[in-house]
Design a protein around this motif. Structure first.
Motif: not given
Length: 319
Positions: A231-233, A258-259, A261-270, A285-287
């Motif tokens: 699901l789209n956060p 919507p979430a 809580t903090p999500l990944a800042e970008n799509k980069e692998i690292a 936390p889990v979104p």
């Protein structure tokens, strides 16, 4: 019906083309997968289908043809089949987190998808960065899911003829019917496990849910995120549960918030790997939308008996 007649039926444009019946659709896709259609005719067929869209009987016929090229493993309890064929375009790919968290919570997960995409970050690339690599054949994949409750297969190992159809995207510049079918397949018999899938366009939702009723398979269907099944956060959708035993389609998860809580800042692998590991380790936390999706999966797979039970248990586990 011969191939020329099929092209004539489906190639008359969006307003005048006709859908094939199930038998002719099965004949056509079996010939395509068996590499019995010449390149010129194949290109015409794929473009014609792209313009008019697949009818319900066509989709079912294509799938019936595809079944002959897939393994038919015996069912395992609490098994979820997750496809991953798009990857991240704008925001982080959450499919690896969804799969690994469900595995950690006692759901057996069969994950399948592509190796790479020239324009996106794939699940395979994220898993590789986490030290998780795809099984090399059917036997290894089945043994992994029996022994460890998790396996990942790339489509070139799971079903080479379908992989060939998917790769035509890079020659034609357009997706084709294989991209729809890849999200519907399972290595298990039709009545085993639960298939998680998504649609990109709302008009496909009733078509796909009816498809699962027709093949008598359990499934969770929603609008995904950038073509992936989570699901789209930021804009979560509802999830439809197709129950083959009751022959029903119900909304198991409502459209949520919507979430927060903090999500990944970008799509980069690292960045994605670090955030994924932090959520798995309960450092982040889990979104909320993903948590609701996991609750629905726990119930649909038989890990829990009700949404309320799953929600309480998940909290007790620290998620």
């Amino acid at each position: 019906m011969d191939i020329k007649q099929i092209i004539k039926e489906i190639g008359r444009g969006k307003l005048h083309a006709r859908h094939l019946d199930q038998d002719n659709a099965t004949f056509l896709y079996r010939a395509i997968l068996a590499d019995e259609v010449d390149d010129l005719s194949l290109g015409a067929i794929l473009i014609a289908l792209r313009i008019k869209g697949e009818g319900e009987e066509e989709l079912l016929g294509f799938y019936r043809a595809l079944e002959a090229f897939l393994p038919q493993w015996a069912g395992l309890t609490h098994t979820l089949i997750i496809p991953s064929y798009n990857g991240a375009r704008r925001q982080a790919n959450v499919t690896p987190l969804l799969a690994l968290l469900l595995k950690k919570l006692g759901v057996k997960v069969f994950l399948h998808g592509i190796h790479h995409d020239l324009t996106r970050v794939t699940t395979a690339e994220i898993l590789a960065a986490m030290g998780i690599f795809p099984a090399q054949d059917h036997q290894q994949a089945y043994q992994q899911i029996v022994d460890n409750g998790f396996t990942f297969m790339t489509i070139d190992k799971l079903c080479p003829p379908l992989a060939k159809q998917l790769d035509l995207r890079w020659h034609l510049g357009l997706r084709n019917s294989a991209h729809t079918l890849a999200k519907l397949i399972s290595p298990f018999t039709a009545d085993s496990g639960v298939r998680l899938t998504s649609v990109s366009h709302p008009e496909y939702l009733p078509k796909v849910t009816q498809f699962f009723l027709d093949i008598q398979a359990k499934a969770l269907v929603s609008n995904g995120c950038e073509g992936e099944v989570y699901l789209n956060p930021l804009r979560p959708s509802a999830i439809q549960y197709v129950d083959n035993e009751k022959n029903t389609i119900t909304e198991i998860v409502s459209r949520g918030l919507p979430a927060q809580t903090p999500l990944a800042e970008n799509k980069e692998i690292a960045t994605t790997v670090t955030w994924t590991q932090d959520v798995l380790d309960q450092k982040c936390p889990v979104p909320l939308p993903l948590r609701e999706q996991i609750i629905g999966c726990l119930v649909a797979c038989g890990r829990m008996t009700s949404l309320a039970e799953a929600r309480t248990w998940l909290t007790e586990q620290g998620y």
